[in-house]
Enzyme design. Structure first.
Site, PDB file in Angstrom:
ATOM      1  N   ASP A   1      -0.935 -22.961   6.404  1.00 34.73           N
ATOM      2  CA  ASP A   1      -0.336 -21.773   5.806  1.00 34.73           C
ATOM      3  C   ASP A   1       0.906 -22.102   4.983  1.00 34.73           C
ATOM      4  OD1 ASP A   1      -2.217 -20.042   6.756  1.00 34.73           O
ATOM      5  OD2 ASP A   1      -0.998 -19.228   8.373  1.00 34.73           O
TER       6      ASP A   1
ATOM      7  N   LYS B   1      -6.932   0.108  -5.046  1.00 34.83           N
ATOM      8  CA  LYS B   1      -8.330   0.541  -5.016  1.00 34.83           C
ATOM      9  C   LYS B   1      -8.563   1.769  -5.889  1.00 34.83           C
ATOM     10  CE  LYS B   1      -9.215  -1.369  -0.436  1.00 34.83           C
ATOM     11  NZ  LYS B   1      -9.693  -1.097   0.954  1.00 34.83           N
TER      12      LYS B   1
ATOM     13  N   ARG C   1       0.826  -1.207   0.000  1.00 34.18           N
ATOM     14  CA  ARG C   1       0.000   0.000   0.000  1.00 34.18           C
ATOM     15  C   ARG C   1       0.862   1.261   0.000  1.00 34.18           C
ATOM     16  NH1 ARG C   1      -3.614  -0.385   5.160  1.00 34.18           N
ATOM     17  NH2 ARG C   1      -1.495  -0.466   6.023  1.00 34.18           N
TER      18      ARG C   1
ATOM     19  N   HIS D   1      -8.778 -19.521   9.258  1.00 33.71           N
ATOM     20  CA  HIS D   1      -7.325 -19.473   9.353  1.00 33.71           C
ATOM     21  C   HIS D   1      -6.790 -20.897   9.297  1.00 33.71           C
ATOM     22  CE1 HIS D   1      -6.822 -15.175  10.049  1.00 33.71           C
ATOM     23  NE2 HIS D   1      -7.913 -15.226  10.797  1.00 33.71           N
TER      24      HIS D   1
END
Length: 384
Positions: free
Chosen positions: A163, A70, A45, A134
């Site tokens: 994960d 975005k 970001r 998760h």
């Protein structure tokens, strides 16, 4: 014999990956690919530009750019960037990338040979696809969690199976699809789900079960802690040692070291009725000495014995040090070394994760954007 060139960059040199942010398994896939020499460009970001990477090991061997996904301008920029990469990996919930305008159809339209790797917990379809979850939830649904732990309760194996196993699954799928795309010129979508990955890793256990050799009760099987020859024992100093005996030679070596060769309790290691007594005797024996003493006693005896080390101790063990299983990164940070090992194209020492956004200008310039265009994007907040 190692015929590696002096300055090898790894077997994936020339492969370019665009990583659309994310946490956990998708970045782990990016780390594995980067460790093997792929150029991995991670998008974060703009608000984080200049910050230190919060996961400097997991995000090593990356180039970092910051783009607002975005913003329509950021979406257009990513669509331009995919023209020059082999694969994109993302870890959004199903449908999020499409809503951003960065789904497979939009990007494959720009690069028909693109591999689009998708990492989710439940997969892209199915009744749970949109549900949150998760690692522990995903391995619970595939029978993995129920099989791991004590007879009283299941215990999560950290986040290694869901994960990290999912990240390996994604990396493998992306590599397979890149090979296919280079041969055919056609890209494709790789749907990597943590449920699928954890189910796949249970392949041998399913073989045991299908052959009638697996008890659904935890702690009742040969490799789940049920066998006294496959488990951990507390020593006099409170630390532990591990036995992983799966053959007669190692078993006889264990009995010889402990002086138990004439004990009728140990006449048949496959006799499950004797397991409780065997475990009790072994526990009493190992409780008589400290862990490091036992390591010296068992050294070179071939008994499938190991000390149970913590994360710091593991870096100092002579075997790990000689193989350089761990390396020291910046500021003395402990990192696992790249793997697997390649004889002709060994991976170089990992590059530390850069500050977020540190490579934005260079990457965009290499993509053909002018300085003026980069300045415009920065002024509008599209990039950091």
């Amino acid at each position: 014999m190692n015929d590696a060139p002096a300055a090898s960059r790894g077997p994936l040199t020339g492969v370019r990956i665009l990583e659309l942010g994310g946490i956990g398994p998708a970045p782990y896939a990016g780390m594995l690919l980067g460790d093997m020499g792929a150029e991995v460009i991670r998008i974060d970001r703009p608000a984080d530009t200049g910050r230190a990477n919060p996961f400097p090991v997991l995000h090593r061997n990356r180039r970092s750019i910051t783009v607002d996904l975005k913003d329509a301008g950021g979406v257009a920029l990513v669509r331009d960037l995919v023209r020059g990469v082999d694969a994109v990996i993302e870890g959004f919930r199903p449908g999020v990338a499409e809503r951003l305008g960065l789904g497979p159809d939009a990007l494959l339209d720009r690069n028909p040979a693109l591999v689009y790797g998708r990492m989710t917990g439940w997969g892209q379809d199915g009744p749970l696809a949109q549900e949150p979850g998760h690692d522990i939830n995903f391995i619970a649904l595939t029978g993995v969690l129920e099989a791991i732990g004590t007879p009283e309760e299941p215990l999560p194996p950290l986040n290694l199976v869901g994960d990290m196993g999912g990240g390996m699954f994604l990396a493998l799928g992306v590599l397979g699809a890149v090979v296919g795309a280079r041969a055919s010129g056609r890209g494709q979508v790789v749907d990597a789900a943590m449920t699928d990955a954890s189910a796949s890793m249970m392949a041998m256990v399913h073989d045991f079960r299908n052959a009638g050799r697996w008890n659904l009760a935890r702690g009742a099987n040969s490799i789940d802690g049920g066998s006294p020859c496959y488990g951990a024992y507390r020593c006099a100093d409170g630390r532990h040692v591990a036995l992983g005996i799966g053959d007669r030679r190692s078993y006889l070596a264990l009995l010889d070291v402990l002086g138990l060769g004439d004990d009728p309790t140990f006449a048949d290691r496959g006799d499950r009725s004797a397991w409780p007594r065997m475990r009790k005797v072994l526990a009493a024996a190992f409780a008589q000495r400290d862990r490091d003493d036992w390591e010296q006693v068992f050294a070179g005896r071939g008994a499938s014995f190991s000390p149970v080390l913590d994360l710091v101790e593991a870096t100092h063990h002579p075997h790990n040090r000689e193989r350089e299983t761990f390396i020291l990164g910046p500021e003395g940070r402990i990192e696992p070394a790249p793997g697997p090992r390649f004889s002709a194209t060994p991976a170089p020492r990992p590059q530390p994760a850069p500050l977020l956004g540190a490579d934005t200008d260079v990457v965009l310039a290499q993509a053909g954007l002018s300085h003026e265009r980069v300045d415009e994007l920065r002024a509008s907040g599209v990039i950091g």
